[in-house]
Design a protein around this motif. Structure first.
Motif: not given
Length: 463
Positions: A315-343
């Protein structure tokens, strides 16, 4: 051009929404953010943070037992549930204060209340309405209430588990995902008789098979009962307050508490999405494109409410991509590949990239490097628990496409392993990397020969 009150209105004060609001405000944008409960969202208030604190609490009995092998003599120990809950609440209050302070310092307007869309540019909170050029929905999700289960109203969910008035003597948890598995280990570690009930063949679906089996075996060895191919058909409350759980197999068992951990659903009800024309999916999730834009051009959505990947850092990464896309004129797709996670089970799992099963479907031929050993910290304690390390390599390119660890500090290792996996490094780079000795992690760079190969869907001896 229309004149709006705000450049951005954020609905939802979780990790994603707060990050977007703070970054936009720091850029000088006119920003407001509304939250109906507490800032911090699921992760901080009723998810990752309190869960990890409870995991730490539940590990101490094993630490006490292990200390004897290292020469320590311990006296009588006693656990106090109200103390843990009170200290947890104090830490959550501190963190929420930091979220609010960060927003306030950045210049965002904080609104305590439930927001509702009136149209594509207008939001109502209480008796007030505001217009915004862009609207970001980040309302997260909540536990599936499983209302089809007779007696579901007698059960608790992960939200309530953090604030029980007293620690139960026994609990049954239905579910096989990371939330169910983590809470099963938490309650067991705190001395609660614990059973895990799961409809599937094996717990922790979509994780690597070695990790799934390894955790299952370790949990049962500790004394947690795991009932696979099983579900609750009903839950009835007895006159003494305990719960009778009827199983699909025909048996009936009695517990002090029954917890349902069978998935989460997006928080989209009552948001006014239909008034604004925002399209949703079959679960109620907000449908978005690769840039997190909804069906309405100026309305965006990130985090669990989109039901893409339900993890706070995502969600935080998606927020940063949103900021790049909307307010920095730098369209940035969200990359959901190879996400580290833990149980944060016990033993812990850390993973990044593809499981062996998923890699086989994508690449076909594989090299598998696997080690199972007793970690050094267990040698003097006498604990028999094993550690598993596994690298999944695409045979054609020799790129490491998956890394999986089960054992102490596995989550920490997964975070670091995410860097070479994301960088698409090959096994040759791992082999050229010198080890840090003595550590458990050194095994990741000293497995020079494959344990087995996968050819045509079959495991083959590499010799």
């Amino acid at each position: 051009m229309a004149d709006f009150d705000l450049d951005l209105f954020v609905i939802g004060g979780g990790s994603g929404g707060v990050r977007a609001a703070r970054l936009a405000a720091q850029m000088g944008k006119r920003v407001a953010i509304a939250e109906e409960y507490r800032f911090g969202g699921t992760c901080v208030i009723r998810g990752c943070v309190p869960k990890k604190l409870f995991v730490y609490a539940s590990q101490f009995p094993e630490h006490f037992a292990d200390a004897v092998g290292y020469g320590w003599t311990l006296g009588e120990t006693r656990f106090d549930w109200p103390t843990l809950v009170a200290n947890k609440d104090r830490e959550i209050a501190r963190l929420e204060g930091l979220y609010r302070k960060g927003l306030d310092t950045a210049g965002a307007r904080i609104i305590d209340g439930r927001a509702e869309l009136l149209d594509r540019h207008t939001v109502r909170v209480g008796d007030s309405t505001l217009t915004a050029k862009h609207i970001l929905v980040a309302t997260g999700g909540r536990p599936n209430p499983h209302q089809a289960l007779p007696g579901h109203e007698h059960c608790i969910f992960s939200n309530e588990a953090f604030d029980l008035p007293a620690l139960p003597r026994s609990i049954a948890i239905e579910g096989g995902g990371y939330i169910a598995v983590e809470f099963a280990n938490i309650f067991h570690g705190l001395g609660v008789e614990t059973a895990l009930v799961y409809r599937g063949k094996e717990i922790l679906g979509r994780f690597d098979g070695d990790m799934r089996r390894g955790v299952h075996e370790a949990m049962e060895a500790k004394g947690i009962r795991i009932l696979c191919h099983e579900i609750f058909e009903s839950v009835q409350k007895r006159t003494d307050g305990r719960l009778d759980a009827q199983l699909k197999s025909g048996g009936k068992e009695t517990f002090d508490q029954v917890m349902l951990a069978i998935g989460r659903i997006p928080n989209t009800e009552g948001l006014g999405l239909e008034k604004a024309g925002v399209e949703t999916g079959v679960k109620g999730e907000i449908l978005v494109d690769d840039h997190s834009r909804t069906s309405i051009e100026n309305i965006w959505a990130i985090g669990d409410v989109t039901d893409r990947v339900q993890l706070t850092p995502v969600a935080i990464h998606e927020a940063m991509c949103f900021i790049e896309t909307v307010f920095r004129d730098n369209p940035t797709k969200v990359d959901h590949e190879d996400i580290a996670t833990a149980v944060f089970s016990q033993p812990e799992i850390g993973t990044v990239g593809l499981s062996e099963e998923a890699a086989q479907e994508r690449y076909g031929d594989l090299e598998i490097y696997r080690a199972s050993f007793r970690p050094m910290r267990h040698t003097l304690s006498g604990r028999r628990e094993k550690m598993i390390m596994k690298l999944v390599v695409d045979a054609a390119t020799r790129r490491v496409v998956g890394a999986h660890v089960m054992g102490p500090d596995a989550g920490e290792m997964a975070q670091l392993l995410a860097i070479p996996i994301k960088a698409k490094l090959t096994k040759d780079v791992f082999d050229r990397t010198m080890a840090v000795h003595p550590t458990a992690a050194e095994e990741l760079v000293t497995m020079y020969k494959p344990t087995y190969l996968v050819r045509g869907g079959e495991r083959v001896d590499p010799s």
